[in-house]
Motif scaffolding. Structure first.
Motif, PDB file in Angstrom:
ATOM      1  N   ARG A 278       0.845  -1.196   0.000  1.00 12.98           N
ATOM      2  CA  ARG A 278       0.000   0.000   0.000  1.00 12.98           C
ATOM      3  C   ARG A 278       0.882   1.248   0.000  1.00 12.98           C
ATOM      4  O   ARG A 278       2.080   1.173   0.321  1.00 12.98           O
ATOM      5  N   VAL A 279       0.275   2.359  -0.362  1.00 10.39           N
ATOM      6  CA  VAL A 279       0.987   3.641  -0.329  1.00 10.39           C
ATOM      7  C   VAL A 279       0.400   4.454   0.820  1.00 10.39           C
ATOM      8  O   VAL A 279      -0.783   4.777   0.828  1.00 10.39           O
ATOM      9  N   ASP A 280       1.236   4.766   1.810  1.00 11.37           N
ATOM     10  CA  ASP A 280       0.806   5.476   3.007  1.00 11.37           C
ATOM     11  C   ASP A 280       1.587   6.783   3.107  1.00 11.37           C
ATOM     12  O   ASP A 280       2.792   6.772   3.365  1.00 11.37           O
ATOM     13  N   SER A 281       0.906   7.922   2.854  1.00 11.82           N
ATOM     14  CA  SER A 281       1.581   9.230   2.853  1.00 11.82           C
ATOM     15  C   SER A 281       2.803   9.212   1.935  1.00 11.82           C
ATOM     16  O   SER A 281       3.875   9.719   2.266  1.00 11.82           O
ATOM     17  N   ASN A 282       2.654   8.594   0.796  1.00 16.46           N
ATOM     18  CA  ASN A 282       3.677   8.447  -0.241  1.00 16.46           C
ATOM     19  C   ASN A 282       4.876   7.589   0.176  1.00 16.46           C
ATOM     20  O   ASN A 282       5.941   7.641  -0.437  1.00 16.46           O
ATOM     21  N   MET A 283       4.687   6.781   1.200  1.00 19.50           N
ATOM     22  CA  MET A 283       5.656   5.728   1.532  1.00 19.50           C
ATOM     23  C   MET A 283       5.052   4.406   1.053  1.00 19.50           C
ATOM     24  O   MET A 283       3.928   4.060   1.425  1.00 19.50           O
ATOM     25  N   VAL A 284       5.797   3.698   0.200  1.00 23.07           N
ATOM     26  CA  VAL A 284       5.316   2.403  -0.289  1.00 23.07           C
ATOM     27  C   VAL A 284       5.732   1.349   0.737  1.00 23.07           C
ATOM     28  O   VAL A 284       6.922   1.212   1.048  1.00 23.07           O
ATOM     29  N   THR A 285       4.750   0.607   1.260  1.00 24.22           N
ATOM     30  CA  THR A 285       5.002  -0.260   2.404  1.00 24.22           C
ATOM     31  C   THR A 285       4.013  -1.442   2.416  1.00 24.22           C
ATOM     32  O   THR A 285       2.947  -1.322   1.804  1.00 24.22           O
ATOM     33  N   PRO A 286       4.332  -2.547   3.080  1.00 27.82           N
ATOM     34  CA  PRO A 286       5.616  -2.902   3.707  1.00 27.82           C
ATOM     35  C   PRO A 286       6.576  -3.518   2.679  1.00 27.82           C
ATOM     36  O   PRO A 286       6.213  -4.461   1.980  1.00 27.82           O
ATOM     37  N   LEU A 287       7.760  -2.960   2.623  1.00 29.60           N
ATOM     38  CA  LEU A 287       8.778  -3.434   1.688  1.00 29.60           C
ATOM     39  C   LEU A 287      10.082  -3.699   2.422  1.00 29.60           C
ATOM     40  O   LEU A 287      10.445  -2.977   3.356  1.00 29.60           O
ATOM     41  N   TRP A 288      10.793  -4.702   1.961  1.00 25.73           N
ATOM     42  CA  TRP A 288      12.151  -4.953   2.451  1.00 25.73           C
ATOM     43  C   TRP A 288      13.115  -4.237   1.511  1.00 25.73           C
ATOM     44  O   TRP A 288      13.079  -4.434   0.292  1.00 25.73           O
ATOM     45  N   ILE A 294       7.073  -7.553   1.438  1.00 28.86           N
ATOM     46  CA  ILE A 294       7.293  -8.427   2.591  1.00 28.86           C
ATOM     47  C   ILE A 294       6.207  -9.501   2.671  1.00 28.86           C
ATOM     48  O   ILE A 294       6.467 -10.643   3.051  1.00 28.86           O
ATOM     49  N   GLU A 295       4.993  -9.140   2.263  1.00 25.42           N
ATOM     50  CA  GLU A 295       3.894 -10.116   2.307  1.00 25.42           C
ATOM     51  C   GLU A 295       4.001 -11.144   1.183  1.00 25.42           C
ATOM     52  O   GLU A 295       3.585 -12.301   1.345  1.00 25.42           O
ATOM     53  N   ASN A 296       4.540 -10.731   0.047  1.00 25.56           N
ATOM     54  CA  ASN A 296       4.658 -11.622  -1.127  1.00 25.56           C
ATOM     55  C   ASN A 296       6.013 -11.382  -1.793  1.00 25.56           C
ATOM     56  O   ASN A 296       6.125 -10.604  -2.743  1.00 25.56           O
ATOM     57  N   PRO A 297       7.082 -12.021  -1.308  1.00 25.46           N
ATOM     58  CA  PRO A 297       8.440 -11.673  -1.773  1.00 25.46           C
ATOM     59  C   PRO A 297       8.739 -11.951  -3.247  1.00 25.46           C
ATOM     60  O   PRO A 297       9.795 -11.543  -3.727  1.00 25.46           O
ATOM     61  N   THR A 298       7.822 -12.627  -3.966  1.00 25.19           N
ATOM     62  CA  THR A 298       8.059 -12.767  -5.409  1.00 25.19           C
ATOM     63  C   THR A 298       7.472 -11.575  -6.173  1.00 25.19           C
ATOM     64  O   THR A 298       7.348 -11.613  -7.394  1.00 25.19           O
ATOM     65  N   LEU A 299       7.155 -10.514  -5.445  1.00 21.37           N
ATOM     66  CA  LEU A 299       6.749  -9.233  -6.045  1.00 21.37           C
ATOM     67  C   LEU A 299       7.805  -8.204  -5.686  1.00 21.37           C
ATOM     68  O   LEU A 299       8.079  -7.966  -4.500  1.00 21.37           O
TER      69      LEU A 299
END
Length: 419
Positions: A278-288, A294-299
């Motif tokens: 999702r994009v939260d206040s222009n931060m794309v998250t949750p990402l490693w 982080i929820e689907n690491p093949t993305l």
């Protein structure tokens, strides 16, 4: 692995180049919704929507020259060919991307005029369903993939601030996304909102045509650049009336045009909620690492960080992702990846950065590159890139009018010379 690459701009081409290099034997398809490669570097006169009803993607204006020297703008294994100038035109950059595409024989993997409408994970077999519209045939197909690289860029969805009174303002309002040529400002009084790279550049460019340009911003440090006489700097626009801009210091000016140079929002209109990004206040998250879902690491979302040596970074990110997808490196546990993101967000907040600045790198970019290279055990980017990027960025701020006359040469992995 069967991999889908979304977008054939500079990031998508880097993704393709490594997916088809022969190292892994991947099957890959790249979907590009426009009729040519190059992404944001493709100039189009039209604004609004294209003939298929899709929003025009590019934000390129006619006279654009790069604001970084070519010496930091190539790919690690495919630098921009030597010529005397360091700062190139948009046409030269597009020619370079086409040369890269042809050098690595990537065109046969690219499906032009194919718009990705929906990406969603299929829980049962841990694959991805991708719904694509062939725009020429107006036909929809759904294909299955093992992994997805999202390379759709982040300079196409305008960010327009909410200013009291903007709806009653009777003059023109335009965002830099829709700007193409300066003649539209002939003889007008223009307030440019925002003093990032595009606001600074465009205030200077339109000053040759506009009667008066007011560069409105909230930078605390004075901009050292000496602008033409008809460009003045003012505080933030606090409100608009029918014909005036009212500034934070209480002063007012009659203006004909409000020119928003206020940047862009990350947007992934084709990603289903189930993708877990999702994009939260222009931060794309949750990402490693600003990169892997982080929820689907093949993305993987290639190219989110900004104020970077972009093409080099795309290449590094793609190599990082492929090492993990092919089992040469293991993803950390979900909890560890989430903790890593939270720790970085906390550090940035302690420095006074807001959530919307989460993907901003700038002087810190070298640490990010080294982190990726060390984790994945891959060839790092030479430190000279960050050095030269930082030098060029300071010159931009100090002498906007002349800095593109500077010429550089990289001597080795650590040093450059200016001549």
């Amino acid at each position: 692995m069967k991999i889908a690459v979304i977008g054939a701009g500079a990031a998508g081409l880097a993704a393709l180049r490594h997916c088809v290099s022969g190292t892994y034997g991947n099957q890959v398809v790249c979907y590009e919704k426009t009729d040519q490669i190059g992404g944001t570097w493709v100039y189009r006169e039209e604004t609004g929507s294209d003939r298929y009803g899709l929003p025009i993607h590019t934000s390129m204006y006619k006279s654009l020259r790069t604001n970084l020297p070519k010496e930091v703008m190539g790919y690690p294994d495919f630098p921009i060919p030597g010529r005397s100038e360091s700062y190139l035109s948009r046409m030269e950059m597009l020619d370079f991307l086409n040369a890269y595409c042809d050098h690595f024989a990537l065109r046969s993997y690219i499906r032009l005029l194919h718009n990705v409408e929906l990406v969603e994970p299929v829980a049962e077999d841990r694959k991805w369903s991708v719904k694509v519209r062939d725009l020429q045939e107006d036909a929809v197909v759904i294909e299955s993939f093992d992994a997805i690289m999202v390379c759709n860029g982040h300079y196409f969805e305008p960010k327009i601030p909410s200013i009291p009174g903007q709806d009653i303002f009777t003059g023109e309002r335009i965002h830099s996304h829709d700007y193409r040529v300066p003649e539209i400002f002939d003889g007008k009084k223009v307030v440019v909102i925002g003093a990032g790279p595009s606001g600074m550049d465009l205030a200077l460019e339109i000053s040759k045509n506009a009667n008066r340009v007011i560069l409105s911003h909230h930078l605390t440090e004075t901009i050292a650049t000496v602008f033409p006489e008809n460009v003045v700097q003012k505080a933030d626009v606090a409100e608009l009336t029918e014909r005036e801009a009212v500034f934070a210091d209480g002063t007012k000016e009659q203006v004909d045009v409000v020119f928003y140079c206020t940047g862009y929002k990350y947007n992934f209109p084709f990603l289903a909620d189930s993708c877990g990004v999702r994009v939260d206040s222009n931060m794309v998250t949750p990402l490693w690492k600003h990169l892997v879902s982080i929820e689907n690491p093949t993305l993987a979302l290639i190219g989110l960080p900004y104020y970077v040596c972009a093409f080099n970074m795309f290449d590094l990110q793609v190599r990082f992702v492929l090492r993990h997808w092919h089992g040469e490196r293991q993803f950390p546990a979900r909890a560890d990846m989430l903790r890593s993101e939270t720790e970085e967000a906390t550090k940035r907040a302690e420095k006074g950065l807001q959530k919307r600045h989460f993907h901003m790198m700038g002087p810190e970019q070298g640490h990010y590159y080294n982190d990726l290279a060390n984790i994945a055990g891959i060839e790092p980017l030479p430190p000279v890139l960050t050095k030269l990027h930082n030098e060029s960025s300071m010159r931009f701020l100090d002498d906007l009018v002349h800095y593109r006359q500077d010429r550089y040469k990289i001597v080795d992995d650590y040093n450059f010379v200016q001549f």
